[in-house]
Design a protein around this motif. Sequence first.
Motif, PDB file in Angstrom:
ATOM      1  N   THR A 215       0.826  -1.201   0.000  1.00  0.00           N
ATOM      2  CA  THR A 215       0.000   0.000   0.000  1.00  0.00           C
ATOM      3  C   THR A 215       0.859   1.250   0.000  1.00  0.00           C
ATOM      4  O   THR A 215       0.642   2.183  -0.754  1.00  0.00           O
ATOM      5  N   LYS A 216       1.894   1.245   0.820  1.00  0.00           N
ATOM      6  CA  LYS A 216       2.729   2.428   0.928  1.00  0.00           C
ATOM      7  C   LYS A 216       3.649   2.602  -0.271  1.00  0.00           C
ATOM      8  O   LYS A 216       3.933   3.708  -0.693  1.00  0.00           O
ATOM      9  N   VAL A 217       4.167   1.498  -0.780  1.00  0.00           N
ATOM     10  CA  VAL A 217       5.078   1.587  -1.922  1.00  0.00           C
ATOM     11  C   VAL A 217       4.634   0.598  -2.988  1.00  0.00           C
ATOM     12  O   VAL A 217       5.242  -0.432  -3.198  1.00  0.00           O
ATOM     13  N   PRO A 218       3.529   0.881  -3.675  1.00  0.00           N
ATOM     14  CA  PRO A 218       2.965  -0.088  -4.600  1.00  0.00           C
ATOM     15  C   PRO A 218       3.831  -0.406  -5.782  1.00  0.00           C
ATOM     16  O   PRO A 218       3.644  -1.397  -6.440  1.00  0.00           O
TER      17      PRO A 218
ATOM     18  N   PRO B 212      -8.618   2.566 -16.861  1.00  0.00           N
ATOM     19  CA  PRO B 212      -7.633   1.598 -16.371  1.00  0.00           C
ATOM     20  C   PRO B 212      -6.967   2.078 -15.094  1.00  0.00           C
ATOM     21  O   PRO B 212      -6.797   3.288 -14.878  1.00  0.00           O
ATOM     22  N   LEU B 213      -6.606   1.122 -14.255  1.00  0.00           N
ATOM     23  CA  LEU B 213      -5.883   1.470 -13.036  1.00  0.00           C
ATOM     24  C   LEU B 213      -4.539   2.074 -13.408  1.00  0.00           C
ATOM     25  O   LEU B 213      -3.832   1.533 -14.263  1.00  0.00           O
ATOM     26  N   PRO B 214      -4.138   3.189 -12.799  1.00  0.00           N
ATOM     27  CA  PRO B 214      -2.824   3.757 -13.092  1.00  0.00           C
ATOM     28  C   PRO B 214      -1.742   2.724 -12.824  1.00  0.00           C
ATOM     29  O   PRO B 214      -1.789   1.988 -11.844  1.00  0.00           O
ATOM     30  N   GLN B 215      -0.740   2.668 -13.718  1.00  0.00           N
ATOM     31  CA  GLN B 215       0.290   1.651 -13.583  1.00  0.00           C
ATOM     32  C   GLN B 215       1.080   1.775 -12.292  1.00  0.00           C
ATOM     33  O   GLN B 215       1.597   0.799 -11.779  1.00  0.00           O
ATOM     34  N   ASP B 216       1.170   3.001 -11.734  1.00  0.00           N
ATOM     35  CA  ASP B 216       1.956   3.136 -10.508  1.00  0.00           C
ATOM     36  C   ASP B 216       1.183   2.659  -9.281  1.00  0.00           C
ATOM     37  O   ASP B 216       1.676   2.733  -8.163  1.00  0.00           O
ATOM     38  N   THR B 217      -0.053   2.180  -9.456  1.00  0.00           N
ATOM     39  CA  THR B 217      -0.765   1.589  -8.325  1.00  0.00           C
ATOM     40  C   THR B 217      -0.589   0.080  -8.273  1.00  0.00           C
ATOM     41  O   THR B 217      -1.081  -0.569  -7.361  1.00  0.00           O
ATOM     42  N   LEU B 218       0.055  -0.496  -9.265  1.00  0.00           N
ATOM     43  CA  LEU B 218       0.238  -1.935  -9.339  1.00  0.00           C
ATOM     44  C   LEU B 218       1.692  -2.316  -9.058  1.00  0.00           C
ATOM     45  O   LEU B 218       2.586  -1.568  -9.426  1.00  0.00           O
ATOM     46  N   PRO B 219       1.934  -3.470  -8.404  1.00  0.00           N
ATOM     47  CA  PRO B 219       0.931  -4.385  -7.887  1.00  0.00           C
ATOM     48  C   PRO B 219       0.332  -3.917  -6.569  1.00  0.00           C
ATOM     49  O   PRO B 219       0.956  -3.132  -5.857  1.00  0.00           O
ATOM     50  N   PHE B 220      -0.867  -4.419  -6.257  1.00  0.00           N
ATOM     51  CA  PHE B 220      -1.455  -4.180  -4.946  1.00  0.00           C
ATOM     52  C   PHE B 220      -2.050  -5.479  -4.442  1.00  0.00           C
ATOM     53  O   PHE B 220      -2.343  -6.390  -5.223  1.00  0.00           O
TER      54      PHE B 220
ATOM     55  N   ALA C 206      -2.536  -8.150  -7.406  1.00  0.00           N
ATOM     56  CA  ALA C 206      -2.972  -7.729  -8.738  1.00  0.00           C
ATOM     57  C   ALA C 206      -1.748  -7.167  -9.451  1.00  0.00           C
ATOM     58  O   ALA C 206      -1.101  -6.239  -8.952  1.00  0.00           O
ATOM     59  N   VAL C 207      -1.416  -7.755 -10.586  1.00  0.00           N
ATOM     60  CA  VAL C 207      -0.191  -7.381 -11.307  1.00  0.00           C
ATOM     61  C   VAL C 207      -0.513  -7.087 -12.769  1.00  0.00           C
ATOM     62  O   VAL C 207      -1.535  -7.528 -13.305  1.00  0.00           O
ATOM     63  N   THR C 208       0.384  -6.358 -13.415  1.00  0.00           N
ATOM     64  CA  THR C 208       0.270  -6.086 -14.839  1.00  0.00           C
ATOM     65  C   THR C 208       1.143  -7.054 -15.613  1.00  0.00           C
ATOM     66  O   THR C 208       2.340  -7.152 -15.353  1.00  0.00           O
TER      67      THR C 208
END
Length: 310
Positions: free
Chosen positions: A7-10, A70-78, A191-193
């Motif tokens: 969460t802090k450093v996704p 789409p989910l912003p790429q910097d939120t993945l993975p979570f 959840a990963v890209t």
Amino acid sequence: MIPMSFTKVPHFAHLPRASHCCSYHVPSTCLRPLKPSPLSSPSPPHLRHLHRRRRRSAMAIGDSLWRPTPLPQDTLPFELKIESDFDRIVSPDGLVSVCGFGSLLSETSARSTFPDLINFRVAKLNGFRRVFAHVAPIFFERGIANPETKEISSLSVEPCESETLVVTTFEIQRSEIPSFIEREHEFRFLAVTLETFNGLLYTTPSVLCARYTDEEYFLNRCKGNEETLFQRYGRYGIHKIWLDDILPCRVYLRHCVLAAKNLSEAAYENFLDHTFLGDRKTTIREYLVNKGAGIMEEEPPQQLKHRYGG
């Protein structure tokens, strides 16, 4: 022990340079340089670079013509901690993408678990490595675990910035998620890209079964209930799940190697050179010509030949 937080450093900004790997409570020492796998396109050297690049996206069957933002790429993975978290990655068609890296490299194996899956295909996963470092109770149930030799381990993945894995991905119905969670009870769900071999990023994240910790597993999956832990592990004499000094279950390892080989040459070479024992140094290629010699010539028990036939 302090659990890793996504969460802090996704985007794993805390990870060291490519010469180091990071996992939950394992040594972060340098791995020696690995053989490059024969992937059709170069992969990014750092996971965070994947987040920063502006790239075209690939559209999976789970993506409808109308798509949410789409989910912003910097939120993945979570992390997907509870069932309702999976709703964040459900497509408008009611589908969830799953990432396979071990037995699910086999479409036959995947369909034995998810009979109604669709769109089985090959992809790449950046920033993770495969490790045999946890005990699987299913091997005890099926009579293929060998506690005397410590050949009791199944496969998981953990963050490692310098790694790229050849994986599979496919879609299942959202309604299948409760049974998926129950079946993969010991894992941390992320959840990963994923990326195509043409360098495109999938617009819909995939679920990945990653390394957990014993403490988190007991608190989050077992809800702190000793009886739940006993029924799942203790009755087999298992008192610790995540271990670094155990070896792959022989039948399962053979199955995974054959699954990778049947998938493609790229998947096979990648599995051999980018899958490790719990020491994070010994590759499966090295293991199979030394202590694990003979594994590939052994047939699984008759009743498991279809399930573990690659």
